[in-house]
Design an enzyme around this catalytic site. Sequence first.
Site, short mmCIF file in Angstrom:
data_model
loop_
_atom_site.label_atom_id
_atom_site.label_comp_id
_atom_site.label_asym_id
_atom_site.label_seq_id
_atom_site.Cartn_x
_atom_site.Cartn_y
_atom_site.Cartn_z
N SER A 68 0.80 -1.22 0.00
CA SER A 68 0.00 0.00 0.00
C SER A 68 0.84 1.28 0.00
O SER A 68 1.65 1.49 -0.89
CB SER A 68 -0.92 -0.08 1.22
N ASP A 284 -3.01 6.25 -3.05
CA ASP A 284 -1.85 5.63 -2.40
C ASP A 284 -1.30 4.53 -3.32
O ASP A 284 -1.78 4.35 -4.44
CB ASP A 284 -2.19 5.11 -0.99
N ASP A 288 -6.21 2.30 -3.00
CA ASP A 288 -7.45 2.13 -2.23
C ASP A 288 -7.70 3.30 -1.27
O ASP A 288 -8.65 3.27 -0.50
CB ASP A 288 -7.50 0.78 -1.51
N ALA A 379 -10.54 8.67 8.11
CA ALA A 379 -10.04 10.01 7.81
C ALA A 379 -8.91 9.93 6.79
O ALA A 379 -8.73 10.83 5.96
CB ALA A 379 -9.56 10.67 9.09
N ASN A 380 -8.16 8.82 6.79
CA ASN A 380 -7.02 8.67 5.88
C ASN A 380 -7.43 8.45 4.41
O ASN A 380 -6.57 8.27 3.55
CB ASN A 380 -6.11 7.53 6.35
N ARG A 503 -3.58 4.87 21.02
CA ARG A 503 -3.80 3.46 20.65
C ARG A 503 -2.52 2.86 20.06
O ARG A 503 -1.71 3.58 19.46
CB ARG A 503 -4.94 3.35 19.63
N PRO A 504 -2.37 1.55 20.25
CA PRO A 504 -1.21 0.92 19.62
C PRO A 504 -1.46 0.79 18.13
O PRO A 504 -2.59 0.50 17.72
CB PRO A 504 -1.16 -0.47 20.28
N GLY A 506 -1.58 -0.86 14.47
CA GLY A 506 -1.76 -2.24 14.02
C GLY A 506 -0.75 -2.60 12.95
O GLY A 506 -0.71 -3.75 12.49
N THR A 507 0.04 -1.66 12.51
CA THR A 507 0.95 -1.94 11.40
C THR A 507 2.42 -1.63 11.71
O THR A 507 3.29 -2.02 10.96
CB THR A 507 0.56 -1.10 10.16
C1 16G Z 1 -4.18 -0.44 7.59
C2 16G Z 1 -5.67 -0.51 7.40
C3 16G Z 1 -6.27 0.88 7.47
C4 16G Z 1 -5.88 1.53 8.78
C5 16G Z 1 -4.39 1.50 8.99
C6 16G Z 1 -4.06 1.92 10.41
C7 16G Z 1 -6.87 -2.10 5.99
C8 16G Z 1 -7.03 -2.67 4.63
N1 16G Z 1 -6.00 -1.11 6.11
O1 16G Z 1 -3.57 0.27 6.55
O2 16G Z 1 -7.65 0.74 7.39
O3 16G Z 1 -6.31 2.86 8.81
O4 16G Z 1 -3.93 0.16 8.84
O5 16G Z 1 -2.71 1.75 10.68
O6 16G Z 1 -7.51 -2.53 6.94
P1 16G Z 1 -2.14 1.87 12.15
O7 16G Z 1 -2.83 0.82 12.99
O8 16G Z 1 -0.68 1.64 12.00
O9 16G Z 1 -2.46 3.25 12.64
MG MG Z 2 -3.66 1.23 0.33
#
Ligand code: 16G
Ligand code: MG
Length: 550
Positions: A68, A284, A288, A379-380, A503-504, A506-507
Amino acid sequence: MASLHIDVIKALSEIHPKPSDITFQYGTAGFRTLGSTLDSVLFRVGLLAGLRSKKLDGKTIGVMVTASHNPEQDNGVKIVDPRGEMLEASWEGHATTLSNAPNTEQFIEALNTLIQSTKIDLSRPCNVVYARDTRPSGISLISALEDGFKAIGCSARNAGVTTTPILHYLVRAINTKGTPESYGEDSEDGYYRKLGLAFKKLVSGRPIIQPVLIDCANGVGALAVAKLMEYLGDTIPLVLENISLSTPGALNNACGADYVKTMQKLPPSLMDHLQFGQRGCSLDGDADRLMYYYLDERGQFHMLDGDKIAALVASFIVELVKSSGLENEVKVGVVQTAYANGASTKYLADRLPVKCVPTGVKHLHHAAEHYDIGVYFEANGHGTVIFSPHTQARLAQYQPSTPAQSTALGHLINLTQLINQTVGDALSDMLLVEVVLAHKSYTGVEWDSLYVDLPNRLVKVVVGDRNVFRTENAERRLVSPPGLQQKIEGLVQRYEGGRSFVRPSGTEDVVRVYAEAVVKSQADELAFRVAGLVYDEVGGDLAKRPKEFL
Ligand code: 16G
Ligand code: MG
């Protein structure tokens, strides 16, 4: 009872050994990390996708290779379920388990455990469709994936280099082909044709649309928009920027939707290209996400993010439902996350039901399914609109009693065709925005003035273990570490219009802090002070404490 072809799996698995020093995790957006470390993951995902298909009686499963908006050296992979939605949550754990088996023997053992615990009948057929974005590492990762398909013996269709939302579209189109729920022709051309046709119908008779500039983030969106243009004719002039697919390192670099949202400014490469008042938008790396913007006559940048898109689109749909005479039976609702600007939530909540859910498309999508027409946007810039099967059937058989009702109904039906209902889709969303603007005779200025964004600031804090941070109430309150939430609330109270949450991610291995206040400098200060609290809580070394964390 059929069984696994152990010899084939063994031989192929040996070619794709797991690196011993890495623990993988199927997170919010699938597996995502440095592309050079993902070979074994891709091979194993190939087998897992095959098993998922067998479990669902041969339904086609999608696999998308992309990272992405991440930098070019990253890559990733996610699995798409038969209706084009994200992989069922309970299987995310299976994916993580399989990816971490240290060697071939234990990988096969893990496969057998999965087959038994989820009661998979191996004699069932299996079908997959797969694609990748433009990342150079994608080429070899795709061949690892194909080895996985070979190992499980599934029939696999290569959709080539394309956007994530097109892959989602294909999955649903393949699985609904020849049924009353048919989603469209199961080809990339079919997708463009469907969108192009619906767009032409929706803007017919409206004033000419001024050229829109599209920042393609030097990614796959450049290819997709170029093809889409062939199906749009002269209905909308599109000017493509950042289309260098072969320049190393260019992907998402100082451009694209994530850059715009995080920096809250125009990508430098567009500086002399975007005319005052002209609308521009950024995609991006896998197309998406979508961010809109314009420069006013003083050259000031105005960002129109996912929240502004939700406000524009939801109000339009509510009006159409009303004008069609269906307002008593078709309920429109909006889904947002805690990141939604407070002003957008207020604007929307004054008009229709709004729900807040945790970050991540799967949460938004599922919540939106509870409405007759569910509008969801982060928002993103990731989001879409979904029409329940019941609503689509109702629209198809409803008899309007006036010409005005009939026109509104026609627009609603065309919107069901224009919108990619499987997942957020920058191309489809861009056309949707342009349709609404054309109908309302809005420029960026009128759209922007639907409400005024509250100033906000997002910062991240690097911590040793982000899992110490746990939230409730759709990520708006911390329940762990104990006591921290009270301290945050104590701070927030001191700021006019103050709102902040932690918040922690997710990525990434970080904790994110969001703050909002009536004045920009106060939003910044609140964010940094809350970040300081977080930093202190995890026992950070004071000497290394960033200066801005007051
Ligand atoms: C991922 C998610 C997106 C979310 C972002 C938050 C999908 C397909 N994509 O890119 O929706 O806004 O993670 O990232 O679910 P973060 O947890 O690192 O803030
Ligand atoms: Mg993307």
